[in-house]
Design a protein around this motif. Structure first.
Motif, PDB file in Angstrom:
ATOM      1  N   ASP A 126       0.830  -1.213   0.000  1.00  0.00           N
ATOM      2  CA  ASP A 126       0.000   0.000   0.000  1.00  0.00           C
ATOM      3  C   ASP A 126       0.864   1.263   0.000  1.00  0.00           C
ATOM      4  O   ASP A 126       0.567   2.234  -0.684  1.00  0.00           O
ATOM      5  CB  ASP A 126      -0.912   0.014   1.236  1.00  0.00           C
ATOM      6  N   ILE A 146       2.265   1.869  -3.431  1.00  0.00           N
ATOM      7  CA  ILE A 146       1.219   2.370  -4.340  1.00  0.00           C
ATOM      8  C   ILE A 146       0.989   3.857  -4.083  1.00  0.00           C
ATOM      9  O   ILE A 146       0.948   4.667  -5.003  1.00  0.00           O
ATOM     10  CB  ILE A 146      -0.085   1.573  -4.138  1.00  0.00           C
ATOM     11  N   ASP A 147       0.870   4.196  -2.806  1.00  0.00           N
ATOM     12  CA  ASP A 147       0.656   5.609  -2.451  1.00  0.00           C
ATOM     13  C   ASP A 147       1.774   6.493  -2.987  1.00  0.00           C
ATOM     14  O   ASP A 147       1.526   7.558  -3.538  1.00  0.00           O
ATOM     15  CB  ASP A 147       0.571   5.772  -0.931  1.00  0.00           C
ATOM     16  N   ASN A 176       3.760   5.933  -5.477  1.00  0.00           N
ATOM     17  CA  ASN A 176       3.715   6.034  -6.938  1.00  0.00           C
ATOM     18  C   ASN A 176       2.592   6.973  -7.366  1.00  0.00           C
ATOM     19  O   ASN A 176       2.754   7.771  -8.298  1.00  0.00           O
ATOM     20  CB  ASN A 176       3.526   4.640  -7.541  1.00  0.00           C
ATOM     21  N   GLN A 177       1.499   6.883  -6.621  1.00  0.00           N
ATOM     22  CA  GLN A 177       0.383   7.754  -6.993  1.00  0.00           C
ATOM     23  C   GLN A 177       0.706   9.218  -6.722  1.00  0.00           C
ATOM     24  O   GLN A 177       0.135  10.102  -7.342  1.00  0.00           O
ATOM     25  CB  GLN A 177      -0.882   7.326  -6.231  1.00  0.00           C
ATOM     26  N   MET A 178       1.634   9.441  -5.834  1.00  0.00           N
ATOM     27  CA  MET A 178       2.071  10.832  -5.581  1.00  0.00           C
ATOM     28  C   MET A 178       3.147  11.259  -6.582  1.00  0.00           C
ATOM     29  O   MET A 178       3.705  12.330  -6.482  1.00  0.00           O
ATOM     30  CB  MET A 178       2.617  10.954  -4.152  1.00  0.00           C
ATOM     31  N   CYS A 238       1.138  -3.213  -7.412  1.00  0.00           N
ATOM     32  CA  CYS A 238       1.911  -1.952  -7.325  1.00  0.00           C
ATOM     33  C   CYS A 238       2.369  -1.425  -8.681  1.00  0.00           C
ATOM     34  O   CYS A 238       2.658  -0.242  -8.808  1.00  0.00           O
ATOM     35  CB  CYS A 238       3.135  -2.152  -6.445  1.00  0.00           C
ATOM     36  N   SER A 297       2.564  -0.674 -12.908  1.00  0.00           N
ATOM     37  CA  SER A 297       1.759  -0.397 -14.089  1.00  0.00           C
ATOM     38  C   SER A 297       2.345  -1.094 -15.314  1.00  0.00           C
ATOM     39  O   SER A 297       1.726  -1.176 -16.357  1.00  0.00           O
ATOM     40  CB  SER A 297       1.695   1.107 -14.345  1.00  0.00           C
ATOM     41  N   ARG A 326      -3.675  -2.274 -12.365  1.00  0.00           N
ATOM     42  CA  ARG A 326      -3.448  -2.500 -10.939  1.00  0.00           C
ATOM     43  C   ARG A 326      -4.631  -3.211 -10.292  1.00  0.00           C
ATOM     44  O   ARG A 326      -5.779  -2.792 -10.468  1.00  0.00           O
ATOM     45  CB  ARG A 326      -3.197  -1.189 -10.207  1.00  0.00           C
TER      46      ARG A 326
END
Lengths: 235, 770
Positions: free
Chosen positions: A188, A191-192, A194-196, A213, A215, A233
């Motif tokens: 998690d 993922i967070d 990467n999303q940032m 995690c 892409s 994902r």
């Protein structure tokens, strides 16, 4: 199938990279690219060259031939000090076995990365505390690695990797030494991140980690890229 | 046992670097201790061996032949306590004139003996033959090792114009005479004395020898015995020079031994700690705890034995020039390293090393297999955490603060490493102090450069004719050419009335006070009838400053007062003024001039100018202010030992950094992965040892100073020298400040290479596989 590694957006670019340790060939003409903001997983059987690939990109090892360019820097043109400064500024690394300094508490382990750049101790500790807080281990700031759980240790290690705001986060089996619950938490976290916008390259045996995690998936065998695929994902 | 041997062999192969370190450390320590023991063994051996071989006389007693008959003297050989005796032998004194080729001028004690064989004082006829008739003489001379020739002009002139031809050289360990002739020939020399040579049942002390002589001569007229000479005084004179070397050699030898033990213990501890998994595997395979301990002791013993063997060879090789330097002046033909020294070193050093290894090996013995195998897998609890945390909070660069924290993580290893540095620094400080003292002593012996030019007067050798200038003209010429001070001297063999032992008399004229002789007691010559002598001279004869004695030159005697005690070691030398010589030998010329020039004057130009102006028979030369052989030998060997000990201490540091690097390779890898540069890694590792070096320097320095305070007086006592206090107070602030850095230098030198290799460590594998 190859990625568009010649794109201007590629933050990592490998061109015909060979690496051999005597007879066995670890990397055999690998060419690939990773764009900024991507989360890429590298999978393959043991000994296929995944970790060697990570070492090349981190500047921990040098290719026998071919070029590795990260964030516009040709690593082949850097000496050992240059590579150290490159890692300090551009790379964050997460290891399977955390690699924390046993003699230092969590806060100092994290602050270490900034202190090596010459940052004042107070400033380094302030940033380290912020990171520990963001990653949910601020309460363990004064705890030593031996007293932390595996998941907590890996969170501290992630905080240390992020300390100098790297352009690329490299993770080598980041959940390999964790129980399933801790593994989920670290997934998690990645993922967070990467999303940032954090670019992420991870080496793993764990298909779940890759699916959750990453892409994009790069599959390795016998030192070569045998397949690349885009991943949706998993929830 | 074969499994233990195989496991040990594999361990030796796997730890090539540590095996090499143990080998080198033991090698250097063994070499040092071998040299020290060799000298210790040799110190007493030459005299004792010669005395035993020649059945030396415990006492050489001289009697007035007018007071006691030969028959009565022969009866003394059968007195209680006399184990053997020889004599009576007639004794006469022949005055050798100045300028006699090859023989020192002065009184020569000649004894009549029918051969060199004798139950007491068997002479070593080492060249030529024994006199077979009148007109022949054998001179007492120490074996030169170069053989001897007897040219036709090699004669001893006698009063009346006749001469005795030298036909041989013999040496007497008892120094019973200066020369020997046949009894018939002696009768022609009109002897007034006879000598008896005694060996006693109890010759251990001066008191027992005096008692033995008193028993032997009991019943003889009270004034018949005119002089006696104990072998203990001779032995002391011989041993004094060699004994001087023993304290400093033993100190360095023991330092070397202790440093070797510390480093071996450190190496083995490190091998055990870094070999936890190996120990676990061995135990899991079925090795018993004793076998595991045996593997570790054997692993250390292999390089220790090899290092010991090479060290013994090196020690023997290095000991030879030292022994030669020490004994060359004592008439000893050859001195070799005693066999027992090699045997002790061969058995002792590996035993000491094995004992040092035993402690850490017993840790391997106790370790459980599970504990050992799992070691390294789990994170361990850090050590000295408070120190690490405080260091992390400082403003020091992080590589420095991390380095400062490293020694606290392994306190036992830190203590062992620092102890090696402490002893290394103590050795450096001791050697520095010793060098300063010995250099000051050597310079004082050379009169601190009190004269720059010396002129030798010809006429004493066939190839050097007598000068045409008189003494007065020579002196005037020297002054006219720019000499500031001129001191002339003449050498004359003399003796004290009642003694057979010759003395080397140096008689001085002119500005002798400017020669800067270092006085320990009393004052320099300032009038006629005065003597200055060494402390050794006084002690051997039971004399003191202020005593009055009579100088004897055959036909003439002069009363003199001992007015001063010199620093120098010269048990047979006396210095007096020219007036005294003129009373003993009127008309004698100076044989040598010592010339002091004005500061900055060109000595070479002076020599050239004097050569042109003086004519034949005067031989000027620039005086080189060189340190004497003993000073050079001590300074050279102290320097050598110090370098060896400092190298051993640096090897200890080297080993510690190698161990730390090995143990912390995971941390190093991580630090490099987050951007620690090679330079920062080097700084961290060097800092960790530099801190020990700095503290070790501060502890080692006072120890070195203390050792100097103990060793130098012991050397001085053994050598019979009396040093002024100024030569012991050599510790000045700049020197101490410099020496305080010795620990830092040792630590940095030892740490630099492994620190740089730590900086180059290939970390990729470590990080991914640990």
């Amino acid at each position: 199938m190859t990625s568009d590694y010649s794109s201007d957006q590629a933050i990592v670019r490998l061109d015909g990279v060979h690496k051999s340790y005597g007879d066995p060939v670890a990397l055999n003409g690998v060419s690939l690219g990773i764009r900024a903001g991507e989360a890429v997983a590298v999978m393959g059987p043991s000994g296929c060259g995944k970790s060697t690939l990570l070492n090349m990109i981190a500047g921990l090892d040098r290719p026998t031939s071919g070029t590795v360019t990260v964030h516009g820097e040709d690593l082949g043109e850097l000496n050992e000090t240059g590579l150290a400064l490159f890692r300090r500024r551009r790379i964050g690394m997460i290891f399977q076995f955390f690699n924390l300094v046993d003699d230092l508490p969590a806060l100092d382990n994290v602050a270490l990365a900034a202190q090596l750049t010459g940052a004042p101790t107070s400033q380094a500790r302030k940033r380290a505390l912020e990171l520990l807080d963001e990653l949910g281990v601020a309460e363990q700031r004064d705890s030593y690695p031996a007293t932390l759980s595996g998941g907590q240790r890996q969170r501290v290690a992630v905080a240390r990797a992020l300390m100098n705001r790297p352009v690329l986060l490299l993770a080598d089996e980041p959940t390999g030494a964790l129980d399933s619950r801790s593994g989920e938490q670290v997934m998690d976290l990645l993922i967070d991140l990467n999303q940032m916008g954090q670019t992420l390259l991870m080496v793993t045996h764990d298909p779940r980690l890759a699916r959750r995690c990453a892409s994009r998936l790069i599959e390795f065998a016998d030192g070569r890229v045998v397949r690349e695929s885009t991943l949706e994902r998993a929830a | 046992m074969s499994a233990v041997w195989r496991a040990s062999r594999a361990a030796v192969r796997r730890r090539k670097l540590q095996t090499t370190i143990i080998g080198v450390v033991v090698l250097l320590s063994t070499a040092t201790i071998t040299i020290a023991l060799a000298l210790l063994a040799a110190a007493a051996a030459p005299f004792d061996d010669a005395f035993s071989q020649q059945s030396g006389a415990h006492v050489v007693a001289t009697f007035d032949s007018s007071k006691v008959s030969d028959v009565r003297l022969a009866q003394t050989a059968h007195r209680q306590g006399v184990r053997a005796a020889a004599g009576p032998f007639g004794e006469a004194v022949v005055v050798v004139p100045d300028g006699t080729p090859g023989i020192a001028a002065g009184p020569l004690t000649v004894v009549g003996r029918s051969g060199s064989d004798s139950p007491v004082d068997h002479l070593n006829l080492w060249a030529g033959r024994w006199p077979t008739g009148p007109g022949e003489i054998v001179l007492n001379s120490r074996p030169s090792g170069r053989g001897a020739s007897f040219p036709p002009e090699f004669m001893v002139p006698l009063p009346g114009g006749s001469k005795l031809r030298v036909v041989g050289f013999a040496s007497s360990v008892s120094q019973s005479a200066g020369a020997w002739v046949t009894p018939d020939q002696l009768a022609g020399l009109h002897p007034q004395s006879v000598q008896m040579l005694y060996r006693f049942a109890d010759p251990g002390t001066d008191q027992s020898i005096s008692a033995g002589l008193a028993t032997a001569t009991a019943g003889l007229p009270s004034d018949a015995l005119t002089g006696s000479q104990s072998y203990l005084a001779l032995k002391k004179a011989v041993a004094g020079q060699t004994d001087a070397y023993v304290p400093f050699l033993m100190t360095f030898g023991v330092l070397g031994l202790v440093v070797a033990v510390l480093i071996v213990a450190n190496v083995v501890s490190g091998a055990v700690v870094s070999g936890f998994r190996h120990i676990g595997v061995l135990k899991a395979l079925g090795f018993t705890p004793n076998q595991v301990a045996a593997v570790y002791v054997l692993m250390i013993s292999v390089p220790a034995v090899v290092g010991c063997l090479i060290g013994i060879v090196l020690g023997n090789v290095l000991a030879r020039p030292l022994l030669f330097g020490v004994f060359q002046g004592l008439g000893v033909e050859s001195v070799s390293v005693s066999l027992w020294v090699d045997v002790v070193a061969l058995l002792g050093m590996p035993a000491v090393v094995a004992l040092a290894a035993l402690g850490p090996a017993m840790r391997a013995h106790r370790l459980s297999a599970a504990e050992a195998i799992s070691a390294g897998g789990a994170p361990r609890v850090g050590r000295a955490l408070g120190v690490q945390r405080r260091l992390g909070a400082t403003r020091l660069p992080r590589s420095v603060s991390l380095g400062l924290g490293l020694p606290f993580a392994r306190p036992a290893r830190t203590v062992l490493t620092m102890a090696a540095i402490v002893l290394g620094v103590a050795a450096v400080a001791l050697a520095s102090g010793l060098t300063s003292t010995m250099t000051a002593y050597g310079n004082a012996e050379e009169l601190n450069g009190a004269y720059q030019v010396e002129v030798t007067v010809g006429g004493h050798r066939p190839d050097r004719p007598a000068p045409t200038l008189s003494d007065t003209d020579t002196q005037a010429l020297l002054r006219s050419l720019g000499a500031v001070r001129v001191t002339a001297d003449a050498w004359q063999n003399v003796k004290f009335t009642g003694s057979t032992q010759g003395l080397n008399g140096q008689f001085l004229r002119g500005d002798s006070a400017s020669l800067n002789y270092t006085m320990v007691k009393g004052h320099w010559l300032d009038g006629p009838g005065q003597l200055v002598v060494s402390g050794a001279f006084l002690r051997q004869r039971g004399l003191a400053v202020g005593d009055q004695v009579r100088l004897d030159l055959g036909a003439k005697e002069v009363p003199v007062t001992i007015v001063g005690q010199l620093m120098a070691y010269d048990p047979d030398g006396v210095l007096s003024n020219w007036d005294t010589l003129m009373e003993l030998a009127p008309g004698q010329r100076a044989s040598h001039y010592m010339v002091q020039l004005a500061p900055g004057a060109d000595a070479d130009a002076f020599v050239t100018a004097f050569q042109k102006a003086s004519g034949p028979g005067l031989y000027p030369a620039k005086h080189a202010n060189e340190l004497n052989q003993a000073t050079l030998t001590i300074v050279s060997f102290a320097t050598l030992f110090t370098l060896m000990l400092a190298a051993v201490a640096a090897l200890g540091v080297f080993n510690t950094v190698v161990l730390t690097t090995h143990e912390r390779r995971r941390n190093l890898g991580m630090l490099k992965s987050i951007g620690m540069t090679p330079r920062q890694v080097t700084v961290m590792m060097v800092t960790s040892m530099a801190a020990l070096g700095a503290v070790g320097g501060l502890i080692g320095l006072p120890l070195g100073v203390l050792a100097h305070r103990l060793v130098v007086p012991a050397m001085v006592r053994a050598a019979g020298i009396d040093l002024p206090a100024s030569m012991l107070h050599v510790w000045h602030a700049p020197l101490l400040a410099l020496l305080a850095f010795a620990g830092l230098v040792i630590a940095i030198l030892g740490a630099l290479i492994p620190a740089r290799s730590a900086a180059r460590l290939t970390i990729a594998q470590v990080l991914h596989n640990e």
